[in-house]
Write a protein that holds these residues in place. Structure first.
Motif, PDB file in Angstrom:
ATOM      1  N   ILE A   1       0.834  -1.201   0.000  1.00  0.00           N
ATOM      2  CA  ILE A   1       0.000   0.000   0.000  1.00  0.00           C
ATOM      3  C   ILE A   1       0.874   1.260   0.000  1.00  0.00           C
ATOM      4  O   ILE A   1       0.389   2.363  -0.008  1.00  0.00           O
ATOM      5  CB  ILE A   1      -1.001   0.000   1.185  1.00  0.00           C
ATOM      6  CG1 ILE A   1      -0.308  -0.366   2.494  1.00  0.00           C
ATOM      7  CG2 ILE A   1      -2.148  -0.951   0.939  1.00  0.00           C
ATOM      8  CD1 ILE A   1      -1.230  -0.312   3.712  1.00  0.00           C
ATOM      9  N   PHE A   2       2.200   1.061   0.013  1.00  0.00           N
ATOM     10  CA  PHE A   2       3.136   2.185  -0.073  1.00  0.00           C
ATOM     11  C   PHE A   2       4.139   1.893  -1.190  1.00  0.00           C
ATOM     12  O   PHE A   2       4.348   0.740  -1.532  1.00  0.00           O
ATOM     13  CB  PHE A   2       3.898   2.360   1.242  1.00  0.00           C
ATOM     14  CG  PHE A   2       3.005   2.371   2.450  1.00  0.00           C
ATOM     15  CD1 PHE A   2       2.282   3.499   2.784  1.00  0.00           C
ATOM     16  CD2 PHE A   2       2.868   1.246   3.243  1.00  0.00           C
ATOM     17  CE1 PHE A   2       1.443   3.513   3.892  1.00  0.00           C
ATOM     18  CE2 PHE A   2       2.035   1.244   4.357  1.00  0.00           C
ATOM     19  CZ  PHE A   2       1.327   2.376   4.675  1.00  0.00           C
ATOM     20  N   ARG A   3       4.782   2.951  -1.700  1.00  0.00           N
ATOM     21  CA  ARG A   3       5.751   2.739  -2.782  1.00  0.00           C
ATOM     22  C   ARG A   3       7.138   2.451  -2.177  1.00  0.00           C
ATOM     23  O   ARG A   3       7.670   3.263  -1.431  1.00  0.00           O
ATOM     24  CB  ARG A   3       5.824   4.010  -3.651  1.00  0.00           C
ATOM     25  CG  ARG A   3       6.513   3.792  -4.979  1.00  0.00           C
ATOM     26  CD  ARG A   3       6.675   5.117  -5.695  1.00  0.00           C
ATOM     27  NE  ARG A   3       5.399   5.749  -6.051  1.00  0.00           N
ATOM     28  CZ  ARG A   3       4.651   5.394  -7.093  1.00  0.00           C
ATOM     29  NH1 ARG A   3       5.048   4.434  -7.878  1.00  0.00           N
ATOM     30  NH2 ARG A   3       3.531   6.009  -7.346  1.00  0.00           N
TER      31      ARG A   3
ATOM     32  N   VAL B   1      12.569   2.725   8.320  1.00  0.00           N
ATOM     33  CA  VAL B   1      11.351   2.953   7.529  1.00  0.00           C
ATOM     34  C   VAL B   1      10.410   3.838   8.353  1.00  0.00           C
ATOM     35  O   VAL B   1       9.925   3.435   9.414  1.00  0.00           O
ATOM     36  CB  VAL B   1      10.628   1.621   7.203  1.00  0.00           C
ATOM     37  CG1 VAL B   1       9.350   1.898   6.422  1.00  0.00           C
ATOM     38  CG2 VAL B   1      11.543   0.686   6.436  1.00  0.00           C
ATOM     39  N   VAL B   2      10.195   5.050   7.852  1.00  0.00           N
ATOM     40  CA  VAL B   2       9.242   5.962   8.497  1.00  0.00           C
ATOM     41  C   VAL B   2       8.163   6.260   7.449  1.00  0.00           C
ATOM     42  O   VAL B   2       8.427   6.949   6.460  1.00  0.00           O
ATOM     43  CB  VAL B   2       9.935   7.279   8.928  1.00  0.00           C
ATOM     44  CG1 VAL B   2       8.932   8.216   9.581  1.00  0.00           C
ATOM     45  CG2 VAL B   2      11.093   6.988   9.876  1.00  0.00           C
ATOM     46  N   ARG B   3       6.989   5.683   7.636  1.00  0.00           N
ATOM     47  CA  ARG B   3       5.931   5.856   6.646  1.00  0.00           C
ATOM     48  C   ARG B   3       5.608   7.345   6.487  1.00  0.00           C
ATOM     49  O   ARG B   3       5.747   8.118   7.448  1.00  0.00           O
ATOM     50  CB  ARG B   3       4.672   5.086   7.059  1.00  0.00           C
ATOM     51  CG  ARG B   3       4.893   3.585   7.220  1.00  0.00           C
ATOM     52  CD  ARG B   3       3.563   2.841   7.311  1.00  0.00           C
ATOM     53  NE  ARG B   3       2.646   3.451   8.234  1.00  0.00           N
ATOM     54  CZ  ARG B   3       2.582   3.169   9.549  1.00  0.00           C
ATOM     55  NH1 ARG B   3       3.409   2.286  10.082  1.00  0.00           N
ATOM     56  NH2 ARG B   3       1.702   3.764  10.320  1.00  0.00           N
ATOM     57  N   ALA B   4       5.167   7.744   5.288  1.00  0.00           N
ATOM     58  CA  ALA B   4       4.942   9.166   5.001  1.00  0.00           C
ATOM     59  C   ALA B   4       4.058   9.815   6.074  1.00  0.00           C
ATOM     60  O   ALA B   4       4.305  10.954   6.494  1.00  0.00           O
ATOM     61  CB  ALA B   4       4.324   9.313   3.617  1.00  0.00           C
ATOM     62  N   SER B   5       3.066   9.065   6.574  1.00  0.00           N
ATOM     63  CA  SER B   5       2.145   9.633   7.561  1.00  0.00           C
ATOM     64  C   SER B   5       2.833   9.865   8.916  1.00  0.00           C
ATOM     65  O   SER B   5       2.295  10.545   9.782  1.00  0.00           O
ATOM     66  CB  SER B   5       0.963   8.690   7.753  1.00  0.00           C
ATOM     67  OG  SER B   5       1.447   7.411   8.101  1.00  0.00           O
ATOM     68  N   GLU B   6       4.020   9.304   9.121  1.00  0.00           N
ATOM     69  CA  GLU B   6       4.738   9.419  10.401  1.00  0.00           C
ATOM     70  C   GLU B   6       5.896  10.421  10.327  1.00  0.00           C
ATOM     71  O   GLU B   6       6.503  10.746  11.352  1.00  0.00           O
ATOM     72  CB  GLU B   6       5.308   8.046  10.801  1.00  0.00           C
ATOM     73  CG  GLU B   6       4.275   6.977  11.094  1.00  0.00           C
ATOM     74  CD  GLU B   6       3.727   7.071  12.512  1.00  0.00           C
ATOM     75  OE1 GLU B   6       2.623   7.627  12.648  1.00  0.00           O
ATOM     76  OE2 GLU B   6       4.408   6.621  13.442  1.00  0.00           O
ATOM     77  N   GLU B   7       6.192  10.892   9.099  1.00  0.00           N
ATOM     78  CA  GLU B   7       7.420  11.680   8.893  1.00  0.00           C
ATOM     79  C   GLU B   7       7.494  12.966   9.705  1.00  0.00           C
ATOM     80  O   GLU B   7       8.573  13.387  10.113  1.00  0.00           O
ATOM     81  CB  GLU B   7       7.589  12.007   7.406  1.00  0.00           C
ATOM     82  CG  GLU B   7       8.327  10.924   6.657  1.00  0.00           C
ATOM     83  CD  GLU B   7       8.478  11.255   5.176  1.00  0.00           C
ATOM     84  OE1 GLU B   7       9.540  10.962   4.621  1.00  0.00           O
ATOM     85  OE2 GLU B   7       7.523  11.810   4.574  1.00  0.00           O
ATOM     86  N   THR B   8       6.307  13.572   9.953  1.00  0.00           N
ATOM     87  CA  THR B   8       6.323  14.859  10.668  1.00  0.00           C
ATOM     88  C   THR B   8       6.793  14.690  12.111  1.00  0.00           C
ATOM     89  O   THR B   8       7.114  15.671  12.771  1.00  0.00           O
ATOM     90  CB  THR B   8       4.906  15.482  10.693  1.00  0.00           C
ATOM     91  OG1 THR B   8       4.026  14.485  11.232  1.00  0.00           O
ATOM     92  CG2 THR B   8       4.446  15.909   9.318  1.00  0.00           C
TER      93      THR B   8
ATOM     94  N   VAL C   1      13.757   5.918   4.882  1.00  0.00           N
ATOM     95  CA  VAL C   1      12.934   5.736   3.673  1.00  0.00           C
ATOM     96  C   VAL C   1      11.472   5.588   4.102  1.00  0.00           C
ATOM     97  O   VAL C   1      11.194   5.232   5.252  1.00  0.00           O
ATOM     98  CB  VAL C   1      13.352   4.472   2.868  1.00  0.00           C
ATOM     99  CG1 VAL C   1      14.748   4.619   2.314  1.00  0.00           C
ATOM    100  CG2 VAL C   1      13.239   3.206   3.704  1.00  0.00           C
ATOM    101  N   THR C   2      10.542   5.860   3.191  1.00  0.00           N
ATOM    102  CA  THR C   2       9.133   5.755   3.577  1.00  0.00           C
ATOM    103  C   THR C   2       8.608   4.313   3.457  1.00  0.00           C
ATOM    104  O   THR C   2       7.582   3.981   4.020  1.00  0.00           O
ATOM    105  CB  THR C   2       8.246   6.678   2.729  1.00  0.00           C
ATOM    106  OG1 THR C   2       8.564   6.446   1.369  1.00  0.00           O
ATOM    107  CG2 THR C   2       8.454   8.132   3.078  1.00  0.00           C
ATOM    108  N   TRP C   3       9.314   3.464   2.749  1.00  0.00           N
ATOM    109  CA  TRP C   3       8.950   2.047   2.616  1.00  0.00           C
ATOM    110  C   TRP C   3      10.088   1.360   1.894  1.00  0.00           C
ATOM    111  O   TRP C   3      10.825   2.027   1.143  1.00  0.00           O
ATOM    112  CB  TRP C   3       7.651   1.912   1.809  1.00  0.00           C
ATOM    113  CG  TRP C   3       6.928   0.589   1.972  1.00  0.00           C
ATOM    114  CD1 TRP C   3       6.747  -0.356   1.011  1.00  0.00           C
ATOM    115  CD2 TRP C   3       6.277   0.087   3.151  1.00  0.00           C
ATOM    116  NE1 TRP C   3       6.032  -1.421   1.521  1.00  0.00           N
ATOM    117  CE2 TRP C   3       5.731  -1.184   2.835  1.00  0.00           C
ATOM    118  CE3 TRP C   3       6.108   0.561   4.449  1.00  0.00           C
ATOM    119  CZ2 TRP C   3       5.027  -1.969   3.752  1.00  0.00           C
ATOM    120  CZ3 TRP C   3       5.409  -0.219   5.364  1.00  0.00           C
ATOM    121  CH2 TRP C   3       4.881  -1.463   5.010  1.00  0.00           C
ATOM    122  N   CYS C   4      10.290   0.090   2.104  1.00  0.00           N
ATOM    123  CA  CYS C   4      11.382  -0.603   1.398  1.00  0.00           C
ATOM    124  C   CYS C   4      10.974  -2.041   1.120  1.00  0.00           C
ATOM    125  O   CYS C   4       9.990  -2.513   1.672  1.00  0.00           O
ATOM    126  CB  CYS C   4      12.648  -0.566   2.260  1.00  0.00           C
ATOM    127  SG  CYS C   4      12.547  -1.679   3.673  1.00  0.00           S
TER     128      CYS C   4
END
Ligand SMILES: O=c1ccn([C@@H]2O[C@H](COP(=O)(O)OP(=O)(O)O[C@H]3O[C@H](CO)[C@@H](O)[C@H](O)[C@H]3O)[C@@H](O)[C@H]2O)c(=O)[nH]1
Length: 463
Positions: free
Chosen positions: A261-263, A313-320, A337-340
């Motif tokens: 569900i993530f790139r 791995v820090v998902r985009a929704s967690e980056e902030t 990275v946002t996903w691997c």
């Protein structure tokens, strides 16, 4: 079985519908199981909800036929619902109706009429649909036998809630556990009432009536737990559901982990190539866990202070939640990275420790790759997995949280150092290697899981 006798075509060419609850952590193990069935000559259609299929970034390259049912929220799934309660209530109404339509459609398809529905334990109503059509109904558990057993015994009232703090929890077939080792829905009562109902009650209402109970685990890993459950249910351990290339190599070119569900960021693999063997801490909290900002910052500081490299791995929704200018400050010591592609990362020699939330898929993937773990469980089954990782399989440590439930940076640094180079390093590395070998053997020709899959298939042909 209530209705119709199966046609002779269904007996000759078993066709299975495999139905998954709509999350990545359920869909992928069920896809991998589907690939095993297909490799052994069974026609398979894999289905999940329309809402889930719309959010998939990467679809598997396998030739498994895909189809959908509806949860009543086709545009956004659970995120579109007013609450988890509403979502599950509507899903429980619309799911069986649309599953019935799907069965009718597949019965008339070129793959031939269905013989069986393999359904996610979270969707127990699928057994009623299977019965209505005279099909074999096999339930599929995506969590460990230990966790399934705890939840089942709570459901049956054998383990009584609320649990008494300070006392060992006795669950038949399991070693004595502490309250904090219990799945979060029962150690933290009231945290997610709707999930509590689904996980503790709904999934066990008809488990005894299923024709087969498939569990994504390895018999050798959970012998006592599996033996105990086998007295209650027609249990078959069939894991780990990992592509064959990373395991037994029975299926050629079977590398694809499946849906994402993530790139994924494949730079992660190039970055790893330039790190020395065993020098990298790989960090991921799975596809669902949401960390408190304070916890995120403690992890960040621990990694920054550590003497090891890290891939996080820090998902985009967690980056902030990352500390300001974290990525610049760490320069080439670490990569965020946002996903691997996690399985490929774990298979790389550079990785010496996996800092994980202990989701069951991640646990099995690390164990099958021989990578020791530092457990930072977040919710659901993860605390139980953490306990087994540290005390039963002895392939890692569990980091201790403070009274506020936060694992401090010093504790993370201490544990990663221990695993990478401390006194227990040798033991956890040796045990990890042992389990890696056993996982391969279980899935290899005539291994425990391979044998159980063959017997399941035989039962379909004969039923
Ligand atoms: O960058 C990443 C990070 C993760 N993954 C994959 O994502 C999956 C994560 O699965 P898991 O570790 O089980 O976590 P969740 O996705 O959060 O799984 C949910 O479902 C599992 C099965 O029921 C439970 O055990 C977990 O606690 C629950 O959170 C694994 O296959 C990983 O390989 C990637 O491919 N890339």
């Amino acid at each position: 079985m209530a209705e119709s006798k199966k046609s002779s075509a269904a007996l000759r060419n078993p066709h299975c519908l495999v139905l998954s609850y709509p999350t990545q952590g359920h869909l992928n193990p069920m896809l991998q199981f589907s690939k095993r069935l297909q490799h052994k000559g069974i026609a398979v259609t894999l289905a999940t909800t329309r809402s889930m299929s719309n959010t998939i970034h990467h679809a598997p390259s396998s030739s498994i036929a895909l189809d959908t049912i509806s949860d009543g929220y086709d545009e956004g799934g659970i995120a579109q619902a007013e609450s988890i309660e509403y979502y599950l209530e509507r899903f429980w109404k619309v799911g069986p109706e649309t599953l019935t339509e799907l069965v009718q459609k597949l019965n008339a398809s070129v793959s031939g009429p269905l013989s069986c529905i393999v359904y996610d334990a979270f969707l127990p109503w699928a057994l009623d649909v299977a019965r209505k059509f005279g099909l074999v109904g096999a339930v599929f558990f995506t969590m460990s036998c230990a966790v399934d057993s705890i939840l089942y015994h709570v459901h049956k009232g054998v383990v009584k809630l609320p649990l008494a703090g300070g006392e060992a929890v006795r669950v038949p077939g399991l070693p004595p556990l502490e309250v904090r080792d219990m799945p979060s829905f029962i150690s933290d009562l009231g945290s997610y009432p709707a999930f509590f109902k689904m996980v503790v009650h709904d999934q066990f209402t008809n488990v005894e009536k299923a024709d087969c109970v498939l569990c994504n685990t390895i018999y050798e890993l959970e012998k006592e737990e599996a033996d105990y459950l086998s007295n209650l249910w027609p249990l078959r351990t069939i894991g780990p559901t990992i592509p064959s290339t990373f395991l037994d190599k029975q299926i050629e070119e079977d590398k694809d982990y499946g849906f994402s569900i993530f790139r994924p960021n494949i730079n992660a693999l190039n970055w790893l190539k330039h790190r020395p063997k065993g020098s990298v801490i790989y960090v991921s909290f799975g596809s669902m866990a949401v960390l408190k900002p304070e916890q995120m910052s403690e992890v960040a500081l621990a990694l920054k202070n550590s003497t090891s490299h890290f891939l996080w791995v820090v998902r985009a929704s967690e980056e902030t939640k990352l500390p300001e200018s974290f990525s610049e400050e760490i320069s080439d010591k670490g990569l965020v990275v946002t996903w691997c592609p996690q399985l490929e990362v774990l298979a790389d020699d550079a990785v010496g420790c996996f800092l994980t939330n202990c989701g069951w898929n991640s646990t099995l993937e690390a164990l099958s790759s021989g990578v020791p773990m530092l457990a930072l469980p977040q919710w659901t089954d993860q605390s139980t997995n953490a306990r087994y990782i540290m005390d039963v399989w002895k392939i890692g440590l569990r980091a201790e949280a403070d009274e506020g439930g936060i694992v401090r940076r010093e504790e993370i640094e201490r544990c990663t150092r221990e695993i990478m180079e401390g006194e227990i390093s040798k033991e956890v590395k040796e045990n990890s290697k042992k389990w890696k070998k056993l996982a391969r053997e279980a899935m290899g020709k005539s291994g425990s899981s391979d044998k159980n899959i063959n017997e399941f298939i035989d039962s379909l042909v004969l039923s």
